[in-house]
Design a protein around this motif. Sequence first.
Motif, PDB file in Angstrom:
ATOM      1  N   ALA A  34     -23.564 -17.910  19.957  1.00 13.07           N
ATOM      2  CA  ALA A  34     -23.207 -16.459  18.937  1.00 13.07           C
ATOM      3  C   ALA A  34     -22.502 -16.262  17.817  1.00 13.07           C
ATOM      4  O   ALA A  34     -22.426 -17.197  17.519  1.00 13.07           O
ATOM      5  N   ALA A  35     -22.696 -15.496  16.620  1.00 10.30           N
ATOM      6  CA  ALA A  35     -22.056 -15.387  15.548  1.00 10.30           C
ATOM      7  C   ALA A  35     -20.941 -16.412  15.091  1.00 10.30           C
ATOM      8  O   ALA A  35     -19.398 -16.432  16.222  1.00 10.30           O
ATOM      9  N   GLN A  36     -20.243 -16.954  13.976  1.00 11.22           N
ATOM     10  CA  GLN A  36     -19.732 -17.766  13.937  1.00 11.22           C
ATOM     11  C   GLN A  36     -18.858 -16.509  12.982  1.00 11.22           C
ATOM     12  O   GLN A  36     -19.032 -15.086  12.738  1.00 11.22           O
ATOM     13  N   CYS A  37     -17.247 -16.973  13.037  1.00 15.90           N
ATOM     14  CA  CYS A  37     -16.835 -15.549  11.850  1.00 15.90           C
ATOM     15  C   CYS A  37     -16.652 -15.994  10.706  1.00 15.90           C
ATOM     16  O   CYS A  37     -16.931 -16.751   9.880  1.00 15.90           O
ATOM     17  N   VAL A  51     -18.674 -22.000  27.010  1.00 21.87           N
ATOM     18  CA  VAL A  51     -18.224 -22.583  28.247  1.00 21.87           C
ATOM     19  C   VAL A  51     -19.007 -24.055  28.937  1.00 21.87           C
ATOM     20  O   VAL A  51     -20.023 -23.375  28.842  1.00 21.87           O
ATOM     21  N   PHE A  52     -18.125 -25.577  28.993  1.00 26.91           N
ATOM     22  CA  PHE A  52     -19.081 -26.648  29.169  1.00 26.91           C
ATOM     23  C   PHE A  52     -18.850 -26.913  30.530  1.00 26.91           C
ATOM     24  O   PHE A  52     -17.640 -27.147  30.428  1.00 26.91           O
ATOM     25  N   ALA A  53     -19.799 -27.093  31.432  1.00 26.71           N
ATOM     26  CA  ALA A  53     -19.004 -27.996  33.250  1.00 26.71           C
ATOM     27  C   ALA A  53     -19.840 -29.137  33.521  1.00 26.71           C
ATOM     28  O   ALA A  53     -20.726 -28.770  32.804  1.00 26.71           O
ATOM     29  N   VAL A 110     -19.834 -16.296  24.703  1.00 27.33           N
ATOM     30  CA  VAL A 110     -19.414 -15.384  26.146  1.00 27.33           C
ATOM     31  C   VAL A 110     -17.897 -14.240  25.140  1.00 27.33           C
ATOM     32  O   VAL A 110     -17.282 -14.978  24.701  1.00 27.33           O
ATOM     33  N   PRO A 111     -18.547 -12.875  25.769  1.00 28.61           N
ATOM     34  CA  PRO A 111     -17.592 -12.102  24.611  1.00 28.61           C
ATOM     35  C   PRO A 111     -16.270 -11.959  25.195  1.00 28.61           C
ATOM     36  O   PRO A 111     -16.117 -12.028  26.091  1.00 28.61           O
TER      37      PRO A 111
END
Length: 533
Positions: free
Chosen positions: A89-92, A115-117, A58-59
């Motif tokens: 997404a991509a790692q830094c 996010v995990f719920a 998620v950006p």
Amino acid sequence: RINAINSKPHEVSNMKLLNTVVLAGVLFSSNALANPVHIDSGVLKGAVADGVQSYKGVPYAAAPVGKLRWMPPQAVAPWQGERDATQYAAQCAQNADLGVFGKAGGSEDCLYLNVFAPANAQAGDKLPVFFWIPGGSLFVGAGDDYDPTQLARDGKAVVVTINYRLGVFGFFAHPDIDREGHPFANYGYMDQNFALDWVQRNIAQFGGDPHNVTISGESSGGNSAMTQMLSPWGKGKFQHVIAMSGAAVILRDPAFGSPRPLDKAQAVGERFAQAAGCETGGAACLRALSTADILKVQKSEFMLNQGTIDGDFRPEHPADALKNGRFNKVTFINGTTLEEGNFFVGFPENESGKAMDEAGYTAAMEAMYGKDLAAKVRAAFPPENYPSYGAAHADAVTSSLFACPAEQINRWTYDKTPTYAYEFADRTAPSYLQPTTDPQGAAHTAELGYLFLGFHGGAGRPTTLNPLQEKLSAEMITLWTGVAQAGKPQSQWQRFEPGKENYLTLRLPAARMVNGQFRRTHHCDFWDTTGIY
């Protein structure tokens, strides 16, 4: 759905069973889709697996590329329709500078969170929020190295893991850039803070309570969590901090990992510019460098693992802020592992294939402490009293970089904000390193496998817990996601008191409070006299 109308009684019973199986399949299948979630930038389509709904990649900020390189994080552009959030997404961008803890590669377009719920969480549930900042000495690491399934499911929490800019991309000072009129130098810390803003605006949509946020991280992630606690930018964005192995934040320059004064940080930046071919050309030349060129130059002497005392995000040295109570007053849990230094001997041995010998020991001690202090440390930690040179060096690292700075921080904060201390001490903990000459034991990062099951860094061996360790893991998950209960009669967290020297010790078969041993075990009387913190 299965329609049971006009069915016979035994058929209805079978259909109820089948419906139960189908529902279980929705909760535990890796292919099920979660309900769309509306956040301030658009709609997310996530997945459900293992009793957890997840929204990945998620950006939370615009890609910090081109003109946005070495700029504070900027708002992300909204999108139309549903955004697929089922893949990371991509790692830094990073090199492999900590062995298998991280992995080389990544991209500058990396400001994403996950996010995990719990699978049954709904908007407005007010579940505790656990915000995880990855470690890696501020130059490696990524949110997707941590699987928080059990933290979310068993801890009944909404867990957020993030990426933030690393190394030269995230912690770079240079006079030409710093004069541009924007906050500067601590871009990685600003990213973390920007992600906390995202949590405040959006986490209720996932069932999280924006007024019950715990920020945590290990190593430079613990350092980062404490830095957010110390920064005026962090005010009101979280209520609890768990700083794991992050106490090096109070070390004084030039100690390893210590915050840098601005003039020194800028001098390092100017040397980097010269090495990168940008001695002239200033900010424009630096921003025109390719990602690969920056990583190549960084690998020599510019693996920046220190934030800068910039007078804004970080107004003063952390030790001074903590001593004088100039920080955000939140529940503060501060901890270490019993044998932190074993990791810093073990991963170089994995990389080189050779155990530390006397020459390596001497070089490592002088690199860490300088020649004069190294001689005093050798006298205080005589290598002939240890099974190996590596073990002697590891013990000194444990106490100087982690244990005794943490003990000092606890003594500064206990009467200013609710402070709790712990030590992870399971010497049977599994290691994701290849076998080493000396056992890893309760080494730096060893506790991560108890919170993020299977943790193996970026490229190590997956870890597995035995039944006793699983019980300790369950205790830790309850503690880490239930910080709002700290200090209450039913909680194992007991408020730190210097006179008691009371630490919650996390060891088999169960966690328990231990008093009066920590300073003696880690030689803190010696380190208190050295002036390193």
